[in-house]
Design a protein around this motif. Structure first.
Motif, PDB file in Angstrom:
ATOM      1  N   ALA A   1       0.821  -1.210   0.000  1.00  0.00           N
ATOM      2  CA  ALA A   1       0.000   0.000   0.000  1.00  0.00           C
ATOM      3  C   ALA A   1       0.856   1.262   0.000  1.00  0.00           C
ATOM      4  O   ALA A   1       1.854   1.359   0.718  1.00  0.00           O
ATOM      5  CB  ALA A   1      -0.923   0.006   1.204  1.00  0.00           C
ATOM      6  N   LEU A   2       0.445   2.229  -0.811  1.00  0.00           N
ATOM      7  CA  LEU A   2       1.049   3.556  -0.781  1.00  0.00           C
ATOM      8  C   LEU A   2       0.515   4.353   0.407  1.00  0.00           C
ATOM      9  O   LEU A   2       1.243   5.083   1.066  1.00  0.00           O
ATOM     10  CB  LEU A   2       0.723   4.310  -2.069  1.00  0.00           C
ATOM     11  N   TYR A   3      -0.789   4.199   0.652  1.00  0.00           N
ATOM     12  CA  TYR A   3      -1.423   4.900   1.764  1.00  0.00           C
ATOM     13  C   TYR A   3      -2.770   4.253   2.057  1.00  0.00           C
ATOM     14  O   TYR A   3      -3.285   3.442   1.272  1.00  0.00           O
ATOM     15  CB  TYR A   3      -1.615   6.385   1.447  1.00  0.00           C
ATOM     16  N   ARG A   4      -3.333   4.609   3.195  1.00  0.00           N
ATOM     17  CA  ARG A   4      -4.669   4.178   3.590  1.00  0.00           C
ATOM     18  C   ARG A   4      -5.482   5.416   3.897  1.00  0.00           C
ATOM     19  O   ARG A   4      -5.014   6.341   4.573  1.00  0.00           O
ATOM     20  CB  ARG A   4      -4.581   3.275   4.828  1.00  0.00           C
ATOM     21  N   SER A   5      -6.703   5.457   3.374  1.00  0.00           N
ATOM     22  CA  SER A   5      -7.567   6.605   3.626  1.00  0.00           C
ATOM     23  C   SER A   5      -8.997   6.097   3.800  1.00  0.00           C
ATOM     24  O   SER A   5      -9.248   4.893   3.803  1.00  0.00           O
ATOM     25  CB  SER A   5      -7.480   7.624   2.481  1.00  0.00           C
ATOM     26  N   ALA A   6      -9.924   7.024   3.974  1.00  0.00           N
ATOM     27  CA  ALA A   6     -11.318   6.647   4.234  1.00  0.00           C
ATOM     28  C   ALA A   6     -12.258   7.703   3.677  1.00  0.00           C
ATOM     29  O   ALA A   6     -11.853   8.847   3.399  1.00  0.00           O
ATOM     30  CB  ALA A   6     -11.552   6.489   5.738  1.00  0.00           C
ATOM     31  N   TYR A   7     -13.508   7.316   3.531  1.00  0.00           N
ATOM     32  CA  TYR A   7     -14.527   8.306   3.196  1.00  0.00           C
ATOM     33  C   TYR A   7     -14.618   9.303   4.344  1.00  0.00           C
ATOM     34  O   TYR A   7     -14.452   8.946   5.517  1.00  0.00           O
ATOM     35  CB  TYR A   7     -15.871   7.640   2.927  1.00  0.00           C
TER      36      TYR A   7
ATOM     37  N   TRP B   1     -14.877  10.526  -0.923  1.00  0.00           N
ATOM     38  CA  TRP B   1     -13.633   9.801  -0.740  1.00  0.00           C
ATOM     39  C   TRP B   1     -12.569  10.767  -0.238  1.00  0.00           C
ATOM     40  O   TRP B   1     -12.382  11.865  -0.765  1.00  0.00           O
ATOM     41  CB  TRP B   1     -13.244   9.138  -2.052  1.00  0.00           C
ATOM     42  N   GLY B   2     -11.828  10.341   0.796  1.00  0.00           N
ATOM     43  CA  GLY B   2     -10.905  11.203   1.512  1.00  0.00           C
ATOM     44  C   GLY B   2      -9.953  12.020   0.651  1.00  0.00           C
ATOM     45  O   GLY B   2      -9.848  13.243   0.840  1.00  0.00           O
ATOM     46  N   PRO B   3      -9.210  11.408  -0.293  1.00  0.00           N
ATOM     47  CA  PRO B   3      -8.279  12.201  -1.101  1.00  0.00           C
ATOM     48  C   PRO B   3      -8.962  13.311  -1.899  1.00  0.00           C
ATOM     49  O   PRO B   3      -8.398  14.392  -2.071  1.00  0.00           O
ATOM     50  CB  PRO B   3      -7.651  11.157  -2.022  1.00  0.00           C
TER      51      PRO B   3
ATOM     52  N   PRO C   1      -6.108  12.824   3.448  1.00  0.00           N
ATOM     53  CA  PRO C   1      -6.186  12.431   4.855  1.00  0.00           C
ATOM     54  C   PRO C   1      -5.771  10.970   5.020  1.00  0.00           C
ATOM     55  O   PRO C   1      -6.570  10.054   4.848  1.00  0.00           O
ATOM     56  CB  PRO C   1      -7.663  12.643   5.197  1.00  0.00           C
ATOM     57  N   MET C   2      -4.520  10.749   5.368  1.00  0.00           N
ATOM     58  CA  MET C   2      -4.003   9.395   5.538  1.00  0.00           C
ATOM     59  C   MET C   2      -4.225   8.931   6.981  1.00  0.00           C
ATOM     60  O   MET C   2      -4.121   9.731   7.920  1.00  0.00           O
ATOM     61  CB  MET C   2      -2.513   9.349   5.199  1.00  0.00           C
ATOM     62  N   ILE C   3      -4.495   7.650   7.149  1.00  0.00           N
ATOM     63  CA  ILE C   3      -4.686   7.080   8.482  1.00  0.00           C
ATOM     64  C   ILE C   3      -3.825   5.828   8.622  1.00  0.00           C
ATOM     65  O   ILE C   3      -3.593   5.107   7.648  1.00  0.00           O
ATOM     66  CB  ILE C   3      -6.163   6.732   8.745  1.00  0.00           C
ATOM     67  N   ASP C   4      -3.325   5.602   9.854  1.00  0.00           N
ATOM     68  CA  ASP C   4      -2.506   4.421  10.086  1.00  0.00           C
ATOM     69  C   ASP C   4      -3.390   3.232  10.464  1.00  0.00           C
ATOM     70  O   ASP C   4      -4.623   3.321  10.430  1.00  0.00           O
ATOM     71  CB  ASP C   4      -1.428   4.692  11.150  1.00  0.00           C
ATOM     72  N   GLU C   5      -2.779   2.123  10.834  1.00  0.00           N
ATOM     73  CA  GLU C   5      -3.544   0.905  11.122  1.00  0.00           C
ATOM     74  C   GLU C   5      -4.340   1.002  12.426  1.00  0.00           C
ATOM     75  O   GLU C   5      -5.203   0.166  12.689  1.00  0.00           O
ATOM     76  CB  GLU C   5      -2.597  -0.295  11.171  1.00  0.00           C
ATOM     77  N   ASP C   6      -4.055   2.023  13.225  1.00  0.00           N
ATOM     78  CA  ASP C   6      -4.837   2.260  14.446  1.00  0.00           C
ATOM     79  C   ASP C   6      -5.874   3.357  14.242  1.00  0.00           C
ATOM     80  O   ASP C   6      -6.430   3.892  15.208  1.00  0.00           O
ATOM     81  CB  ASP C   6      -3.905   2.636  15.606  1.00  0.00           C
ATOM     82  N   ASN C   7      -6.094   3.727  12.973  1.00  0.00           N
ATOM     83  CA  ASN C   7      -7.051   4.774  12.597  1.00  0.00           C
ATOM     84  C   ASN C   7      -6.652   6.158  13.098  1.00  0.00           C
ATOM     85  O   ASN C   7      -7.509   7.051  13.211  1.00  0.00           O
ATOM     86  CB  ASN C   7      -8.471   4.435  13.078  1.00  0.00           C
TER      87      ASN C   7
END
Length: 243
Positions: free
Chosen positions: A73-79, A159-161, A229-235
């Motif tokens: 993964a390059l990054y993780r994001s969310a709605y 979508w976040g980005p 808005p990037m988020i880590d594995e702990d949100n």
């Protein structure tokens, strides 16, 4: 690179999107110029670009896309929820927050944003925006953000980005809140975004993974510069480039 010619903030023919900038990082690391195959990111995009061997990598694709072989993964994001600060929504972190009741919420048709708003019982006042448009002439996400600034709707879900990009441009800065608290309440809201290569291109995948590991901080800087808005594995939010 397989890319859409009119799909900011991701890519465009002027090479002004963040995926264009990430492609430049890859090209720099490989010591080769970046060349493009342009095709609208709609039905048939992967088939007519990567799978047709007209290009060799899709910079942004969701992890688990079975049409491609995913890199790390390059990054993780969310709605995310987008709203104007100081309008009574400060501190809202869930689409199920009672403060959103009877509010006019913008949603993009056919996306998880519509599912979230429907599950929260907010569809009665929702304002729909189209998903499938020719982005050269029509930009529903920019329209939604403008409507929030103009007070035509109180908030929007996108979508976040996309949310982060438009909320920080062309007017008053808007709040962007990833709806990670709503994960599992109304389907998937968060996604890991990878690069995609052809199935069987394992050596190419490993080379790209090496570049991601080596240049993660540079990739993160690009994403943060574009308001992703990037988020880590702990949100938790990622606010500075990772080493």
């Amino acid at each position: 690179m397989c890319a859409d010619p009119a799909n900011l903030p991701f890519s465009d023919e002027k090479k002004e999107g963040f995926e264009n900038k990430i492609a430049d990082i890859i090209g720099d690391e490989l010591g080769v110029p970046v060349e493009y195959t342009w095709f609208p990111q709609a039905v048939g995009f992967t088939r007519n670009t990567l799978l047709a061997k007209r290009c060799d990598v899709i910079i942004g694709t969701g992890q688990g896309d079975d049409l491609v072989l995913n890199t790390n993964a390059l990054y993780r994001s969310a709605y995310a929820l987008v709203y104007k600060p100081g309008t009574g929504l400060d501190g809202v972190e869930s689409i199920f927050d009672p403060r959103l009741k009877d509010k006019h919420i913008g949603v993009v048709q056919g996306t998880p944003s519509a599912t979230l708003v429907a599950k929260a019982g907010l569809m009665g006042y929702a304002r729909p925006y189209r998903l499938m448009v020719d982005r050269r002439y029509d930009d529903p996400s920019a329209e939604m953000v403008k409507d929030i600034r103009d007070g035509k709707i109180e908030a929007g879900v996108m979508w976040g980005p996309i949310a982060g990009y438009y909320a920080s441009r062309n007017g008053e800065k808007l709040a962007v809140v990833p709806l990670v608290q709503d994960a599992g309440k109304a389907g998937r809201v968060d996604f890991r975004i990878t690069m995609g290569v052809r199935q069987g291109d394992d050596l190419w995948k490993r080379k790209l993974n090496d570049i991601i590991r080596k240049r993660q901080a540079d990739i993160d800087k690009v994403l943060l510069d574009y308001g992703v808005p990037m988020i880590d594995e702990d949100n938790k939010p990622i606010t500075s480039p990772r080493s």
